[in-house]
Design a protein around this motif. Structure first.
Motif, PDB file in Angstrom:
ATOM      1  N   HIS A  80       0.845  -1.017  -0.060  1.00  0.00           N
ATOM      2  CA  HIS A  80      -0.142   0.013   0.020  1.00  0.00           C
ATOM      3  C   HIS A  80       0.909   1.232  -0.091  1.00  0.00           C
ATOM      4  O   HIS A  80       1.823   1.157   1.005  1.00  0.00           O
ATOM      5  CB  HIS A  80      -0.945  -0.042   1.209  1.00  0.00           C
ATOM      6  CG  HIS A  80      -1.996  -1.158   1.311  1.00  0.00           C
ATOM      7  ND1 HIS A  80      -1.586  -2.328   1.603  1.00  0.00           N
ATOM      8  CD2 HIS A  80      -3.157  -0.992   1.261  1.00  0.00           C
ATOM      9  CE1 HIS A  80      -2.636  -3.198   1.699  1.00  0.00           C
ATOM     10  NE2 HIS A  80      -3.625  -2.371   1.323  1.00  0.00           N
ATOM     11  N   SER A 115      -8.145  -4.293   1.021  1.00  0.00           N
ATOM     12  CA  SER A 115      -8.513  -3.997  -0.484  1.00  0.00           C
ATOM     13  C   SER A 115      -9.735  -3.071  -0.546  1.00  0.00           C
ATOM     14  O   SER A 115     -10.204  -3.044  -1.553  1.00  0.00           O
ATOM     15  CB  SER A 115      -8.310  -5.049  -1.252  1.00  0.00           C
ATOM     16  OG  SER A 115      -9.105  -6.111  -0.820  1.00  0.00           O
ATOM     17  N   SER A 132     -10.160  -2.856  -4.670  1.00  0.00           N
ATOM     18  CA  SER A 132      -9.265  -2.806  -5.495  1.00  0.00           C
ATOM     19  C   SER A 132      -8.867  -4.058  -5.801  1.00  0.00           C
ATOM     20  O   SER A 132      -8.422  -4.830  -4.944  1.00  0.00           O
ATOM     21  CB  SER A 132      -8.104  -1.595  -4.933  1.00  0.00           C
ATOM     22  OG  SER A 132      -6.871  -2.189  -5.655  1.00  0.00           O
ATOM     23  N   LYS A 137      -1.629  -0.867  -3.667  1.00  0.00           N
ATOM     24  CA  LYS A 137      -2.878  -0.045  -3.569  1.00  0.00           C
ATOM     25  C   LYS A 137      -2.313   1.355  -3.080  1.00  0.00           C
ATOM     26  O   LYS A 137      -1.531   1.712  -2.499  1.00  0.00           O
ATOM     27  CB  LYS A 137      -3.827  -0.353  -2.421  1.00  0.00           C
ATOM     28  CG  LYS A 137      -4.813  -1.322  -2.704  1.00  0.00           C
ATOM     29  CD  LYS A 137      -4.333  -2.905  -2.650  1.00  0.00           C
ATOM     30  CE  LYS A 137      -5.474  -3.829  -2.813  1.00  0.00           C
ATOM     31  NZ  LYS A 137      -4.797  -5.172  -3.365  1.00  0.00           N
TER      32      LYS A 137
END
Ligand code: FAD
Ligand code: FAD
Ligand code: SF4
Lengths: 304, 249, 549
Positions: A80, A115, A132, A137
């Protein structure tokens, strides 16, 4: 899972909005932070809960072209990549997403799982839950939705990064900052905002400042007030300005258009002062006062 | 120099959006649609560059279904010279849009892409930056002033702390903020004339771009409603309530 | 450049010429446009609509009688016309405060109310669809542009002038000022709906109302609700009369289930009401609390609000619909069947007939489409309106119960062929009695769930209106307002306006919140001294009703 948070430092301190983004990132495991520019990395290494502070001192002005290129090189180690939904974050992270062919997620207000996220759409008139499928991400975080991590509670390792060469396509020219001793809009406990109803720039000062001084408040403005030159653009609150959620928001002489509400309707207590009893702002106000702000504001300054 | 202006058809900003009862999204059926306001500003800037002699052609492009043509007609009525519809009925996210736009840029070879900083439906604020990244072009986002000189463009940007100015080599992507300019109306005579301007349609599928969304909308809900409060009569009452009832001062 | 009428002199205006210019994109105007192109694809036809898109200003019930649609497009089903909800069951209720008495054997007693074979539609959606059909035939539709004035040359209407854009509140030109344009036409078809502003001008200029009864109007105020699927009964139709209106006031509520879990609810109040304290808005709100209506809204949410006047006068009140250079169609002439509360099929029919008459005038190069009147008189439209003619005036003559009784007798015994015609004696602006002589009405406070106040209602009309433009509600003389409206009738506009446009300030001045106006036209109709003149604001101003309305 490991997260990387792009943070911003102002006057030697990590911005509250960045610290909220770190709080959001902690949902995803270990957190590293990346600091761009010459500010000393110590402020970053002290941030509570982080694993490492990465520092790229040569990226002085956080230009998106270089910053995104740098981040793209780091992306492989992270699940992320986050930043505050600030003008810097919104400039850089989507560019990074473009480099990685990832769909970025802007203005996240809640995290359901690694997600799945919640974000406002249509000027906050709807909340979308989105999922996602990207392997990294990339997202920006609404600071008002996450309690910031503390500035002091750590001594994380600092790592200085080499930065990619500058191709000169984008050059920093200047930054014009309005100087103010008031708290930053996004973090102030109290915000008082003025709209078109203040009529001109000098009223904006003479009527709002005494109240703001007494309450230690930041000053905000509607778009119409900014467009009319009563206040600088960085004071605009709304869909396309800043999003604030203070303990107390005092809206004066502004009608409460949905685009303005988008920026302040999550405030804990809202006070509206407007001469028009049917102004939409009263619909979201906890306390409304119908009347002429030219009388009410001086009286309010006195009563506080 | 040619300026490419991507425009998006969105629910008109006067319409209060309504979440569908089944939570699948926001109602767009039978709702007034118009050009995203930021795109109008971006287009206006392009037209002004042309009027100043710094651009010689303004091309509007949109990605969407057949009906999205109407925003292209509006763009041409405002003054765009011609328009391109990249036709698809699929929901496209900024990732796919920026890829499609890259293909258009490669074909059209503009010297500048002028676009809105965000669309007021998904409020994503990403497409311009992503397009710039894909092209390897510099970007001037949240622009409140644009000046072209000596092969570079100087862009004043509205940032959190004030106004930042950057200088970009051309070609570049700029994204317009609200105060860049005040867009003109499409006048009736110009709307009539725009019917005769060229509008090219390209099948999105023919551009070799993967349109599958990477971000799936799971559900859409209305935000919790704020209850209207009370009306106070005097400043004293207000201050007292804030102190004892709301306890915020 | 040409010298147009009135205050429009000396402005340089662009011009464009068409065979036919149509003002108004409602059922009448769109049908006329389609018919023209069906019959002669070579005609150039331009249609102006003041709303931001076709349908944006349309308010109706609506139960559609599909007769005229089938004349226009026999294959309307294949073309995907949005007629999705056939009427499935029907009730007419006489209300008292607590009870509801259904009128039995409806189709015998009140054959006009028989809705078998009809459809519940959204007229907004239907007009959008008609608009698409028209464009496909080559009609040029320009939404967002109002016909602001008739363009008159040598005593003949030669087209229209569109509104100026970019004029500020004081009437000065703003930097983006753009003068309106002259749209020249061999024939101009006015299709503005009830109380059209250009129609009014045409009627005055060419004395078209000579010999006709005054037109009488109703104000329809409407809400669309979305209700839980399990409570939705597609095609259910309910009308009511009686409570809460006093016996001198004609009107009642309608409620239709249609579409995807939608309910259309509205209330029509005849504008010849007498009591200046009456508020049509509040009547419509409180009727929802009646047990016969209340249950339909439970668990639902209100999604659209709007209002529009409706022409109730019938044949007696029809003006001469032809003038040099043009014709009147639809509700702006008054082709509405009031006992049926249906004006869609009739305005469409008048549009078809007007198209044919206008085409003939163009072919024969005549200024007047003189065959319009004969064609009308030999059509089913005339027969239908003639048969219905006595019902509405009976209510003004004998009140609610007498009117209802008469309407039963007229339909069952005379079948509309009674050898007399009841007249409309008064225009709606003449009927108010002084406020001090009239009983005050106390309306319940809005609860925010079932009933609402005007401000939060107008919010659901999606208004757009740039405030920095001249006020389009022109009060000719403020002294008259003070002496008549305020002193005698206690400012009735502050109650009848469904959008809260008019307010009286603490210092007894009239405040006009023009930006709230939903273009219903009631003030233009009801103002006692005809002192308020509704003019077209900048194009695209006003409500933006979504489909469903
Ligand atoms: C794409 C887009 C994005 C936008 N983004 C934003 C945004 O981020 N932020 C934003 O704010 N707007 C935004 N807007 C603009 C928004 O729609 C409104 O136009 C704007 O918020 C209006 O500002 P205002 O309330 O100050 O002015 P007005 O609507 O003109 O309201 C002025 C108010 O002052 C009151 N008043 C006047 N005199 C007095 C007095 N003496 N005493 C008390 N009250 C008085 C009046 O009753 C009135 O309610 C955006 C619009 C668009 C189209
Ligand atoms: C509440 C209510 C319920 C009704 N229920 C029913 C029903 O159930 N069944 C039925 O058959 N009928 C019903 N009617 C009547 C029916 O809606 C009308 O008779 C019909 O819409 C008239 O059509 P029109 O085309 O003449 O006018 P309208 O539908 O009023 O359309 C006129 C159009 O012209 C535009 N316009 C006006 N002036 C200008 C100008 N100067 N420049 C540009 N554009 C202009 C307007 O914006 C509008 O779009 C109802 C009406 C109301 C108000
Ligand atoms: S101002 Fe007149 S036309 Fe406008 S909504 Fe009120 S009554 Fe209707």
């Amino acid at each position: 899972m490991t997260a990387l948070v792009l943070i911003e430092v102002e006057n030697g301190r990590v911005r509250q909005a960045s610290r909220s983004a770190i709080a959001a990132a902690s949902h995803f495991g270990d957190v590293d932070v990346l600091l761009l520019g010459e500010a000393p990395a110590e402020a970053a290494s002290r941030l509570s809960g982080i694993r490492r502070a990465l520092h790229a001192p040569s990226l002085k002005h956080a230009l998106a072209e270089q910053a995104a290129a740098l981040l793209a090189g780091l992306a492989g180690s992270y699940s992320h990549i986050l930043s505050a939904a600030s003008s810097t974050g919104k400039n850089i992270l989507p560019r990074l997403a473009g480099l990685l062919d990832v769909q970025p997620i802007s203005d996240v207000v809640a995290i359901k799982d690694e997600s799945t996220f919640v974000r406002p759409i249509y000027a906050g008139n709807a909340l979308a839950t989105v999922q996602s499928s990207d392997s990294v991400k990339i997202m920006t975080i609404r600071s008002s939705s996450f309690d910031p991590v503390s500035e002091d509670g750590n001594e994380a390792a600092i790592e200085t990064l080499e930065t990619p060469a500058d191709d000169g396509k984008s050059r920093f020219v200047k930054l014009e900052q309005s100087q103010s001793d008031r708290p930053e809009l996004e973090v102030a406990r109290v915000v008082i905002s003025g709209g078109k109803g203040l009529k001109d720039a000098s009223n904006f000062h003479t009527l709002l400042e005494p109240v703001a001084d007494r309450l230690g408040a930041a000053i905000g403005a509607s778009r119409a007030a900014v467009d009319s030159g009563f206040a600088p653009n960085e004071m605009q609150v709304g869909q396309t300005g800043k999003v604030v959620a203070p303990e107390l928001y005092i809206a004066t002489g502004l009608s409460g258009a949905i685009q303005h509400l988008a920026g302040m309707k999550d405030s804990r207590v809202i006070v509206a002062i407007n001469i028009d009893p049917e102004a939409p702002i009263f619909k979201v106000a906890d306390y409304g006062m119908v009347g002429d702000l030219f009388e009410i504001l001086p009286a309010l300054a006195k009563a506080l | 120099m040619k300026v490419l202006v991507p425009v998006k058809r969105v629910v008109d900003y006067n319409i209060k959006p309504r979440v569908a009862a089944d939570g699948s999204g926001v109602e767009t059926q039978g709702v007034k649609m118009s050009m995203n306001p930021f795109d109008e500003i971006a287009l206006e800037e392009a037209l002004r560059l042309r009027e100043k002699g710094q651009a010689d052609e303004v091309v509007a492009v949109t990605i969407g279904p057949q009906v999205a043509q109407d925003v292209l007609r509006t763009a041409m009525a405002m003054g765009a010279d011609r328009a391109i519809l990249i036709q698809t009925d699929a929901e496209v996210e900024p990732r796919a849009v920026s890829s499609l736009l890259k293909a258009v840029v490669e074909k059209e070879q503009p010297g500048l892409v002028s676009m809105g900083k965000q669309a007021i439906d998904d409020d994503m604020n990403a497409t311009g930056q992503m397009l710039a990244a894909r092209l390897g072009w510099p970007q001037g986002t949240f622009a409140s002033r644009v000046e072209i000189a000596d092969g570079r463009v100087e862009v004043a940007r509205e940032v959190d702390g004030g106004t930042e100015t950057v200088s970009l080599s051309l070609p570049a992507v700029i994204t317009a903020d609200l105060r860049l300019n005040e867009p003109r109306y499409a006048s009736l005579p110009n709307i009539m004339k725009a019917r005769k301007k060229p509008l090219e349609t390209i099948e999105a599928g023919s551009l070799g771009v993967d349109l599958t969304p990477h971000l799936k909308i799971v559900s859409v809900a209305e935000p919790p409603e704020r209850k209207a409060g009370i009306i106070v009569e005097t400043v004293e009452e207000l201050v007292q309530k804030l102190k004892t009832e709301a306890k915020v001062i | 450049m040409t010298q147009p009428q009135s205050d429009n002199t000396a402005i340089e205006r662009e011009e464009m010429a068409f065979d036919v210019v149509i003002v108004g994109g409602g059922p009448a105007g769109l049908t006329a446009a389609i018919r023209l192109k069906q019959k002669n694809p070579d005609l150039s036809v331009c249609l102006l609509e003041k709303g931001s898109e076709v349908g944006a200003h349309i308010v109706s019930g609506a139960v559609l009688e599909p007769t005229t649609l089938a004349e226009l497009f026999p294959d309307w089903k294949e073309r995907g016309a949005p007629l999705d909800t056939p009427v499935s069951s029907e009730k007419l209720l006489f209300l008292t405060e607590k009870a509801a008495l259904p009128v039995p054997a409806l189709h015998l007693l009140m054959p006009q109310m028989d809705n078998r074979g009809n459809y519940v539609i959204s007229l907004g959606a239907f007009c959008r669809w008609l608009g698409e059909q028209a464009e496909a035939l080559g009609v040029e539709i320009y939404p967002g542009f109002a016909g602001a004035d008739l363009f008159i040359e040598d005593g003949r209407v030669c087209g229209v002038i569109t509104g100026d854009m970019g004029v500020n509140r004081k009437g000065e030109e703003k930097p983006d000022y753009m003068p309106g344009m002259i749209l020249r036409a061999s024939q101009t078809i006015l299709a503005e709906g009830a109380r059209g502003s250009l129609s009014k001008k045409a009627m005055n200029t060419f004395d078209l109302r000579k010999g006709a009864d005054p037109q009488t109007f109703g104000l329809g105020i409407k809400e669309v609700w979305e209700i839980p699927a399990e409570k939705h009964r597609p095609g259910f139709v309910q009308h009511s009369f009686g409570w809460p209106l006093d016996t001198h006031t004609y009107g009642g509520a309608f409620l239709y289930h249609f579409g995807k879990n939608l309910v259309s609810y509205g209330f029509i109040t005849a504008l010849d009401y007498r009591n200046p304290w009456l508020s049509p808005f509040e009547e419509m709100q409180r009727t929802k609390q009646h047990p016969a209506f209340r249950e339909h809204f439970e668990g639902g949410r209100r999604i659209i609000y709007g209002a529009r006047a409706i022409s109730e006068g019938g044949v007696q009140s029809l003006p001469h619909p032809v003038f040099p250079g043009g014709v009147l169609t639809g509700d702006c002439a008054g082709f509405l069947n009031m006992p049926k509360i249906k004006g869609i099929h009739t305005s469409m029919k008048s549009g078809i007939i007007a198209a044919e008459a206008v085409m003939e005038a163009i072919q024969t190069e005549q200024a007047e489409a003189s065959s319009y009147m004969e064609r009308l008189k030999s059509s089913w439209l005339w027969k239908e309106l003639h048969a219905a003619r006595n019902i509405r005036p009976a209510f003004s003559h004998w009140g609610m119960l007498g009117g209802a009784l008469y309407s039963g007798i007229d339909s069952m015994i005379f079948r509309g062929q009674a050898p007399w015609t009841l007249r409309h004696r008064h225009a709606d602006n003449e009927t108010l009695i002084p406020a001090e002589k009239a009983p005050r009405i106390s309306y319940p406070k809005a609860d925010g769930k079932l009933t609402f106040n005007r401000a939060e209602s107008v919010f659901l009309s999606n208004l757009s209106h740039d405030e920095d433009q001249p006020v389009h509600l022109k009060v000719q003389d403020m002294a008259t307002w003070k002496n008549t409206n305020l002193a005698r009738f206690a400012a009735p506009e502050s109650r009848y306006c469904p959008a809260g446009v008019y307010e009286t300030s603490e210092t007894d001045e009239l405040v006009i919140n023009a930006q709230n106006c939903v273009h219903c036209k009631s003030c233009d109709i009801k103002d006692p001294d005809q002192n308020i003149n509704w003019c077209t604001p900048e194009g695209s101003s006003g409500p933006n009703y979504p489909s469903g309305m």
